[in-house]
Write a protein that holds these residues in place. Structure first.
Motif, mmCIF file in Angstrom:
data_model
loop_
_atom_site.group_PDB
_atom_site.id
_atom_site.type_symbol
_atom_site.label_atom_id
_atom_site.label_comp_id
_atom_site.label_asym_id
_atom_site.label_seq_id
_atom_site.Cartn_x
_atom_site.Cartn_y
_atom_site.Cartn_z
ATOM 1 N N ASN A 187 36.091 -31.380 -10.833
ATOM 2 C CA ASN A 187 36.025 -32.327 -9.725
ATOM 3 C C ASN A 187 37.407 -32.860 -9.353
ATOM 4 O OD1 ASN A 187 33.268 -32.518 -11.246
ATOM 5 N ND2 ASN A 187 32.862 -33.186 -9.158
ATOM 6 N N LEU A 188 38.251 -33.075 -10.339
ATOM 7 C CA LEU A 188 39.612 -33.531 -10.052
ATOM 8 C C LEU A 188 40.352 -32.536 -9.174
ATOM 9 C CD1 LEU A 188 40.711 -34.962 -13.521
ATOM 10 C CD2 LEU A 188 40.489 -36.268 -11.403
ATOM 11 N N CYS A 189 40.110 -31.243 -9.407
ATOM 12 C CA CYS A 189 40.816 -30.194 -8.669
ATOM 13 C C CYS A 189 40.072 -29.733 -7.428
ATOM 14 C CB CYS A 189 41.067 -28.999 -9.589
ATOM 15 S SG CYS A 189 42.132 -29.394 -10.989
ATOM 16 N N GLY A 190 38.812 -30.130 -7.275
ATOM 17 C CA GLY A 190 38.040 -29.761 -6.097
ATOM 18 C C GLY A 190 37.646 -28.299 -6.036
ATOM 19 N N ILE A 191 37.682 -27.612 -7.178
ATOM 20 C CA ILE A 191 37.360 -26.187 -7.211
ATOM 21 C C ILE A 191 35.849 -25.978 -7.395
ATOM 22 C CG2 ILE A 191 39.631 -25.466 -8.066
ATOM 23 C CD1 ILE A 191 38.470 -25.353 -10.884
ATOM 24 N N PRO A 192 35.336 -24.791 -7.043
ATOM 25 C CA PRO A 192 33.901 -24.544 -7.218
ATOM 26 C C PRO A 192 33.566 -24.157 -8.648
ATOM 27 C CG PRO A 192 34.927 -22.599 -6.280
ATOM 28 C CD PRO A 192 36.010 -23.636 -6.400
ATOM 29 N N ALA A 193 32.340 -24.452 -9.050
ATOM 30 C CA ALA A 193 31.903 -24.104 -10.406
ATOM 31 C C ALA A 193 30.404 -23.850 -10.426
ATOM 32 C CB ALA A 193 32.266 -25.214 -11.389
ATOM 33 N N LEU A 194 29.999 -22.929 -11.288
ATOM 34 C CA LEU A 194 28.593 -22.549 -11.441
ATOM 35 C C LEU A 194 28.174 -22.783 -12.882
ATOM 36 C CD1 LEU A 194 26.218 -21.067 -9.863
ATOM 37 C CD2 LEU A 194 26.988 -18.992 -11.021
ATOM 38 N N SER A 195 27.113 -23.557 -13.060
ATOM 39 C CA SER A 195 26.535 -23.791 -14.386
ATOM 40 C C SER A 195 25.293 -22.932 -14.533
ATOM 41 C CB SER A 195 26.178 -25.272 -14.549
ATOM 42 O OG SER A 195 25.501 -25.514 -15.774
ATOM 43 N N MET A 196 25.185 -22.237 -15.655
ATOM 44 C CA MET A 196 24.007 -21.399 -15.874
ATOM 45 C C MET A 196 23.706 -21.289 -17.363
ATOM 46 S SD MET A 196 25.626 -17.710 -14.812
ATOM 47 C CE MET A 196 24.050 -16.909 -15.078
ATOM 48 N N PRO A 197 22.434 -21.069 -17.709
ATOM 49 C CA PRO A 197 22.047 -21.036 -19.121
ATOM 50 C C PRO A 197 22.436 -19.732 -19.802
ATOM 51 C CG PRO A 197 20.131 -20.674 -17.732
ATOM 52 C CD PRO A 197 21.265 -20.969 -16.816
ATOM 53 N N VAL A 198 22.699 -19.833 -21.110
ATOM 54 C CA VAL A 198 23.000 -18.652 -21.932
ATOM 55 C C VAL A 198 21.854 -18.382 -22.902
ATOM 56 C CG1 VAL A 198 24.610 -17.607 -23.565
ATOM 57 C CG2 VAL A 198 25.464 -19.161 -21.814
ATOM 58 N N CYS A 199 21.481 -19.418 -23.648
ATOM 59 C CA CYS A 199 20.446 -19.276 -24.667
ATOM 60 C C CYS A 199 19.949 -20.665 -25.036
ATOM 61 C CB CYS A 199 21.001 -18.537 -25.890
ATOM 62 S SG CYS A 199 22.489 -19.299 -26.595
#
Length: 476
Positions: free
Chosen positions: A427-439
């Motif tokens: 958020n500080l850098c304003g870049i995109p990010a994707l959260s997804m489950p592994v296990c």
């Protein structure tokens, strides 16, 4: 059951007229009726409006968009005309907006079906989902555990099959972390990709709205319909955005960066570390090169984030004074007492802490805390830019822990803030990010990872996420 299907599966059925919109909507409404009393994902359920819209779409027959007839939920800090928008706060518990947020209007233009407004941490301040004025949000995988926050209801509703998708907002991990805790897919887009107009925020330079879904493809479909320039938001960007363009491309030869400083942290739970390292192997099997790199400025991110977000919140939340709208105390003898009692009664404990800390930073100018935080933010942005010249994505855990149990005591007052160590730099850098489950961990709770990329490169995140999901399978 229709509400167990992905959005892409529902689109095929609706296109082929193998299912009616009313059938789909009723399936979700039944799930809400049967389960939400224990999950608490919704603050307001718009049942009558949803059924009316579904019947209208069935009569019309023609679908104008992939989201036509798809049921979704909206976080309760996103303004919805003539429907309560409470921000999960006593301060706004009776607030009914006279206009809608741009992001909500865009969904309406695509004929989505609104199921209701989703629970959250008050004013989007909090990381567990327990700081709602109305009721705490519980994790669908284990209701004795938290759903994460602040977009707690947004993540829990999707995980509990109460929505096909939801919208959340993210200021310091408020989409990414609850998505991880609840085992779903969450996107925090590049700052400026989705309009903030009509979103009740608390830290304007950090906030972004994004979708939460059960699959990566579904997520890209929703983002493609809410993104784009909006003249009502001065920070909105003008760019051609095609999030589905590269989603089926392979990953062979692409490079992934793993920050050494984060891997060395003692606060990462053993099961989280195990799942994180498992993701390395999956990406390597997909043809990626995974390198450990140094990002020394990450050590400043948490302090910089709380300094900037708290000072902005102290300013932004000053408008809630009992004069113009919102809660007003019943008994007061002067204007000062009106302010004091209104804000004391209307705000919860976590919001008050953030306002007090932010006010201190704004007043205490001699030590230049805010200037130092802003400088640290610039250093961090430069470090990410340097890294993205060589690597396609940066890979981290979504959180050092899995969803904590309600009432679980922490060893010290600062411990809970370390849960945001992997999300605040984004958020500080304003870049995109994707959260997804592994296990899942040894207690059956989801463990997630975060993929982050250079500005405006959401399509690369979806490319990596889609390939990873196909190799690992959808978490059940």
């Amino acid at each position: 059951m229709p509400n167990r299907l992905s959005i892409s599966e529902c689109i095929k059925l609706l296109d082929n007229r193998e299912i009616k919109v009313t059938e789909l909507v009723n399936a979700y409404l039944r799930e809400i009726e049967n389960r939400d009393e224990e999950i608490n994902a919704f603050i307001t359920v718009t049942k009558d409006e949803a059924l009316e819209k579904a019947e209208e779409l069935d009569r019309k027959g023609k679908r104008i968009s992939p989201l036509s007839g798809i049921p979704g939920g909206i976080k309760d800090n996103i303004c919805t005309k003539n429907i309560n928008t409470t921000c999960a706060s006593k301060m706004l518990k009776d607030f009914v907006p006279k206009y809608s947020a741009t992001v909500y209007e865009r969904l309406l233009d695509n004929d989505f079906v609104m199921l209701g407004k989703l629970n959250m941490d008050e004013f989007a301040i909090g990381g567990g989902g327990e700081y709602s004025y109305f009721k705490p949000v519980k994790n669908p995988y284990n209701i004795s555990h938290m759903a994460g926050g602040s977009s707690s209801g947004s993540a829990a509703s999707v995980a509990a099959f109460e929505c096909a998708f939801s919208l959340g907002t993210d200021t310091g991990g408020s989409i990414l972390k609850p998505s991880s805790y609840c085992g779903v897919v969450g996107m925090k887009p590049t700052f400026g990709t989705v309009s903030r107009y009509g979103v009740v925020g608390f830290a304007p330079s950090l906030e972004q709205t994004g979708p939460i879904t059960r699959t990566v493809l579904d997520n890209a479909i929703v983002l493609s319909k809410i993104a784009g320039h909006d003249e009502k938001d001065p920070c909105s960007i003008k760019r051609d955005l095609d999030f589905l363009q590269d989603i089926d491309k392979g990953l062979k030869g692409l490079k992934i960066a793993v920050p050494k400083e984060l891997m060395d942290m003692d606060v990462i739970q053993r099961d989280v570390r195990k799942c994180y390292e498992k993701s390395f192997e999956i990406f390597k099997e997909l043809g990626c090169q995974v390198d450990v790199v140094s990002m020394p400025s990450l050590q400043y991110s948490l302090s910089a984030y709380y300094a900037i977000s708290s000072s902005e919140s102290a300013s932004t939340l000053a408008r809630y004074d009992g004069i113009r709208y919102g809660h007003r105390t019943k008994e007061y003898s002067n204007i000062e007492e009106l302010y004091e009692k209104t804000r004391g009664e209307g705000f919860g404990i976590d919001v008050k802490k953030r306002i007090l800390f932010g006010t201190f930073l704004l007043v205490e100018k001699e030590k230049n805390y805010l200037d130092k935080a802003r400088k640290a933010r610039t250093i961090l942005m430069n470090e990410y830019e340097r890294l993205f010249k060589e690597y396609s994505i940066v890979l981290t855990p979504a959180s050092p822990i899995t969803a904590p149990a309600f009432g679980e005591k922490q060893s010290n007052a600062l411990e809970k803030y370390y849960e945001d160590i992997f999300t605040t730099p984004i958020n500080l850098c304003g870049i995109p990010a994707l959260s997804m489950p592994v296990c899942k961990d040894s207690n059956g709770l989801p463990v997630g990872i975060i993929l982050s990329a250079r500005h405006y490169d959401e399509k690369t995140l979806y490319r990596f996420g889609h390939a990873f999901e196909a190799a690992r399978g959808i978490l059940k």
